[in-house]
Design a protein around this motif. Structure first.
Motif, PDB file in Angstrom:
ATOM      1  N   VAL A  41       0.829  -1.204   0.000  1.00 60.51           N
ATOM      2  CA  VAL A  41       0.000   0.000   0.000  1.00 60.51           C
ATOM      3  C   VAL A  41       0.864   1.255   0.000  1.00 60.51           C
ATOM      4  O   VAL A  41       0.586   2.224  -0.720  1.00 60.51           O
ATOM      5  N   ALA A  42       1.935   1.251   0.788  1.00 60.82           N
ATOM      6  CA  ALA A  42       2.811   2.423   0.855  1.00 60.82           C
ATOM      7  C   ALA A  42       3.419   2.720  -0.507  1.00 60.82           C
ATOM      8  O   ALA A  42       3.580   3.883  -0.888  1.00 60.82           O
ATOM      9  N   SER A  43       3.711   1.672  -1.249  1.00 59.64           N
ATOM     10  CA  SER A  43       4.281   1.849  -2.589  1.00 59.64           C
ATOM     11  C   SER A  43       3.296   2.546  -3.518  1.00 59.64           C
ATOM     12  O   SER A  43       3.673   3.413  -4.310  1.00 59.64           O
ATOM     13  N   VAL A  44       2.015   2.183  -3.411  1.00 61.01           N
ATOM     14  CA  VAL A  44       0.986   2.818  -4.242  1.00 61.01           C
ATOM     15  C   VAL A  44       0.844   4.292  -3.876  1.00 61.01           C
ATOM     16  O   VAL A  44       0.803   5.171  -4.741  1.00 61.01           O
ATOM     17  N   TYR A  45       0.810   4.582  -2.577  1.00 65.29           N
ATOM     18  CA  TYR A  45       0.638   5.973  -2.133  1.00 65.29           C
ATOM     19  C   TYR A  45       1.832   6.844  -2.499  1.00 65.29           C
ATOM     20  O   TYR A  45       1.672   8.044  -2.745  1.00 65.29           O
ATOM     21  N   ARG A  46       3.039   6.266  -2.527  1.00 62.57           N
ATOM     22  CA  ARG A  46       4.204   7.061  -2.916  1.00 62.57           C
ATOM     23  C   ARG A  46       4.091   7.523  -4.361  1.00 62.57           C
ATOM     24  O   ARG A  46       4.493   8.635  -4.707  1.00 62.57           O
ATOM     25  N   ARG A  47       3.530   6.669  -5.195  1.00 62.62           N
ATOM     26  CA  ARG A  47       3.427   7.002  -6.621  1.00 62.62           C
ATOM     27  C   ARG A  47       2.147   7.776  -6.929  1.00 62.62           C
ATOM     28  O   ARG A  47       2.127   8.642  -7.789  1.00 62.62           O
ATOM     29  N   TYR A  48       1.059   7.441  -6.224  1.00 67.92           N
ATOM     30  CA  TYR A  48      -0.252   8.053  -6.477  1.00 67.92           C
ATOM     31  C   TYR A  48      -0.828   8.494  -5.126  1.00 67.92           C
ATOM     32  O   TYR A  48      -1.485   7.702  -4.445  1.00 67.92           O
ATOM     33  N   PRO A  49      -0.613   9.753  -4.722  1.00 68.21           N
ATOM     34  CA  PRO A  49      -0.989  10.206  -3.381  1.00 68.21           C
ATOM     35  C   PRO A  49      -2.487  10.168  -3.068  1.00 68.21           C
ATOM     36  O   PRO A  49      -2.872  10.182  -1.903  1.00 68.21           O
ATOM     37  N   SER A  50      -3.346  10.158  -4.105  1.00 63.07           N
ATOM     38  CA  SER A  50      -4.789  10.162  -3.848  1.00 63.07           C
ATOM     39  C   SER A  50      -5.518   9.271  -4.841  1.00 63.07           C
ATOM     40  O   SER A  50      -4.999   8.961  -5.919  1.00 63.07           O
ATOM     41  N   LYS A  51      -6.726   8.880  -4.479  1.00 64.37           N
ATOM     42  CA  LYS A  51      -7.552   8.076  -5.385  1.00 64.37           C
ATOM     43  C   LYS A  51      -7.837   8.839  -6.675  1.00 64.37           C
ATOM     44  O   LYS A  51      -7.808   8.271  -7.765  1.00 64.37           O
ATOM     45  N   ALA A  52      -8.135  10.125  -6.542  1.00 65.99           N
ATOM     46  CA  ALA A  52      -8.466  10.918  -7.728  1.00 65.99           C
ATOM     47  C   ALA A  52      -7.297  10.941  -8.703  1.00 65.99           C
ATOM     48  O   ALA A  52      -7.488  10.823  -9.921  1.00 65.99           O
ATOM     49  N   GLU A  53      -6.098  11.094  -8.176  1.00 65.44           N
ATOM     50  CA  GLU A  53      -4.925  11.111  -9.044  1.00 65.44           C
ATOM     51  C   GLU A  53      -4.732   9.752  -9.717  1.00 65.44           C
ATOM     52  O   GLU A  53      -4.368   9.672 -10.892  1.00 65.44           O
ATOM     53  N   LEU A  54      -4.992   8.687  -8.977  1.00 63.44           N
ATOM     54  CA  LEU A  54      -4.851   7.343  -9.547  1.00 63.44           C
ATOM     55  C   LEU A  54      -5.884   7.109 -10.643  1.00 63.44           C
ATOM     56  O   LEU A  54      -5.564   6.576 -11.710  1.00 63.44           O
ATOM     57  N   VAL A  55      -7.131   7.524 -10.401  1.00 64.19           N
ATOM     58  CA  VAL A  55      -8.164   7.384 -11.429  1.00 64.19           C
ATOM     59  C   VAL A  55      -7.786   8.174 -12.674  1.00 64.19           C
ATOM     60  O   VAL A  55      -7.958   7.709 -13.808  1.00 64.19           O
ATOM     61  N   GLU A  56      -7.262   9.380 -12.485  1.00 62.07           N
ATOM     62  CA  GLU A  56      -6.832  10.165 -13.636  1.00 62.07           C
ATOM     63  C   GLU A  56      -5.738   9.436 -14.413  1.00 62.07           C
ATOM     64  O   GLU A  56      -5.742   9.420 -15.649  1.00 62.07           O
ATOM     65  N   GLN A  57      -4.816   8.801 -13.710  1.00 58.73           N
ATOM     66  CA  GLN A  57      -3.747   8.071 -14.380  1.00 58.73           C
ATOM     67  C   GLN A  57      -4.280   6.844 -15.125  1.00 58.73           C
ATOM     68  O   GLN A  57      -3.751   6.470 -16.176  1.00 58.73           O
ATOM     69  N   VAL A  58      -5.318   6.228 -14.600  1.00 53.23           N
ATOM     70  CA  VAL A  58      -5.972   5.129 -15.324  1.00 53.23           C
ATOM     71  C   VAL A  58      -6.509   5.635 -16.657  1.00 53.23           C
ATOM     72  O   VAL A  58      -6.359   4.999 -17.702  1.00 53.23           O
ATOM     73  N   ARG A  59      -7.109   6.798 -16.629  1.00 54.66           N
ATOM     74  CA  ARG A  59      -7.688   7.357 -17.839  1.00 54.66           C
ATOM     75  C   ARG A  59      -6.612   7.831 -18.815  1.00 54.66           C
ATOM     76  O   ARG A  59      -6.766   7.722 -20.025  1.00 54.66           O
ATOM     77  N   ILE A  60      -5.519   8.350 -18.285  1.00 57.08           N
ATOM     78  CA  ILE A  60      -4.392   8.733 -19.138  1.00 57.08           C
ATOM     79  C   ILE A  60      -3.827   7.518 -19.849  1.00 57.08           C
ATOM     80  O   ILE A  60      -3.504   7.565 -21.044  1.00 57.08           O
ATOM     81  N   ALA A  61      -3.715   6.404 -19.127  1.00 54.03           N
ATOM     82  CA  ALA A  61      -3.230   5.166 -19.746  1.00 54.03           C
ATOM     83  C   ALA A  61      -4.161   4.734 -20.871  1.00 54.03           C
ATOM     84  O   ALA A  61      -3.701   4.279 -21.936  1.00 54.03           O
ATOM     85  N   ALA A  62      -5.472   4.878 -20.673  1.00 54.83           N
ATOM     86  CA  ALA A  62      -6.439   4.532 -21.717  1.00 54.83           C
ATOM     87  C   ALA A  62      -6.296   5.463 -22.923  1.00 54.83           C
ATOM     88  O   ALA A  62      -6.369   5.018 -24.073  1.00 54.83           O
ATOM     89  N   PHE A  63      -6.098   6.749 -22.678  1.00 51.90           N
ATOM     90  CA  PHE A  63      -5.874   7.694 -23.780  1.00 51.90           C
ATOM     91  C   PHE A  63      -4.687   7.258 -24.639  1.00 51.90           C
ATOM     92  O   PHE A  63      -4.748   7.269 -25.871  1.00 51.90           O
ATOM     93  N   ARG A  64      -3.595   6.886 -23.979  1.00 49.20           N
ATOM     94  CA  ARG A  64      -2.396   6.480 -24.718  1.00 49.20           C
ATOM     95  C   ARG A  64      -2.675   5.246 -25.582  1.00 49.20           C
ATOM     96  O   ARG A  64      -2.184   5.149 -26.719  1.00 49.20           O
ATOM     97  N   LEU A  65      -3.443   4.315 -25.051  1.00 51.55           N
ATOM     98  CA  LEU A  65      -3.785   3.118 -25.816  1.00 51.55           C
ATOM     99  C   LEU A  65      -4.657   3.466 -27.020  1.00 51.55           C
ATOM    100  O   LEU A  65      -4.455   2.932 -28.118  1.00 51.55           O
ATOM    101  N   VAL A  66      -5.633   4.344 -26.824  1.00 55.50           N
ATOM    102  CA  VAL A  66      -6.501   4.769 -27.925  1.00 55.50           C
ATOM    103  C   VAL A  66      -5.667   5.406 -29.041  1.00 55.50           C
ATOM    104  O   VAL A  66      -5.838   5.090 -30.226  1.00 55.50           O
TER     105      VAL A  66
END
Length: 207
Positions: A41-66
């Motif tokens: 869990v600490a590893s995830v929080y170091r890279r993505y401090p909040s849920k909102a930021e993580l969700v945004e990164q999920v969507r950014i990854a999808a944009f790159r794939l598209v």
């Protein structure tokens, strides 16, 4: 410096977050994301401090794939209709993660510059595919690039079954949709989303 191990870690977290938040919404604990990704869990929080930021990164990854799928389709398919069809099938293939319905973010969430740049690039590459198919006389004139993006959401609902079966169903219904997108179809009811409406829907913020 980005290493292969770091990239693999990020990919695993992004995949896990996409699945967890799609299934459980924003109430899902970050601990569940970490567990499914096989990291601490600490590893995830170091890279993505909040849920909102993580969700945004999920969507950014999808944009790159598209963007990658659209560029590959245009480069490798000489026929515009085959390029558009290939693009849509590849985006909805098993495990792609594109079109996954994620929970809305808070209405005051400020998207990063990276998100906005990629969002615009997505619009441009899909518009190019759509316009090519129209110019070739293979795609109906009243289809817009915004329709294609919203179709990804319609064709990828949350279903109580495994991803393999969901992918089979996406492919089945995409076949029906593509037939309806052919140039011979009767007129559609109502206008396509305009750019502002698409952006608002794409942002997926709370009302």
């Amino acid at each position: 410096m980005t290493t292969a191990a770091t990239t693999g870690h990020d990919d695993a977290v992004i995949r896990a977050a996409r699945e967890v938040f799609a299934e459980q919404g924003m109430a899902a604990p970050m601990a569940e994301v970490a567990k499914r990704a096989g990291v601490g869990v600490a590893s995830v929080y170091r890279r993505y401090p909040s849920k909102a930021e993580l969700v945004e990164q999920v969507r950014i990854a999808a944009f790159r794939l598209v963007i990658a799928e659209a560029q590959a389709a245009r480069a490798e398919e000489s026929d515009p209709w085959r390029a558009l069809s290939r693009f849509m099938h590849r985006c909805l293939r098993e495990g792609s993660g594109i079109g996954t319905v994620l929970p809305p973010l808070e209405k005051h969430h400020a998207f990063s510059a990276e998100f906005r740049i990629l969002q615009q690039q997505v619009a441009e590459v899909i518009e190019a595919l759509v316009e090519d198919a129209k110019l070739a006389g293979e795609l109906r004139a009243d289809i817009d690039w915004t329709d294609v993006l919203l179709l990804f959401k319609h064709l990828n609902p949350a279903l109580p079954t495994g991803e393999h079966r969901r992918a089979e169903l996406r492919a089945r219904y995409l076949g029906l949709v593509l037939e309806g997108m052919r140039s011979e179809g009767s007129a559609l009811r109502g206008p396509a989303p305009d750019t502002a409406e698409w952006r608002a829907l794409c942002d997926n913020l709370e009302a």
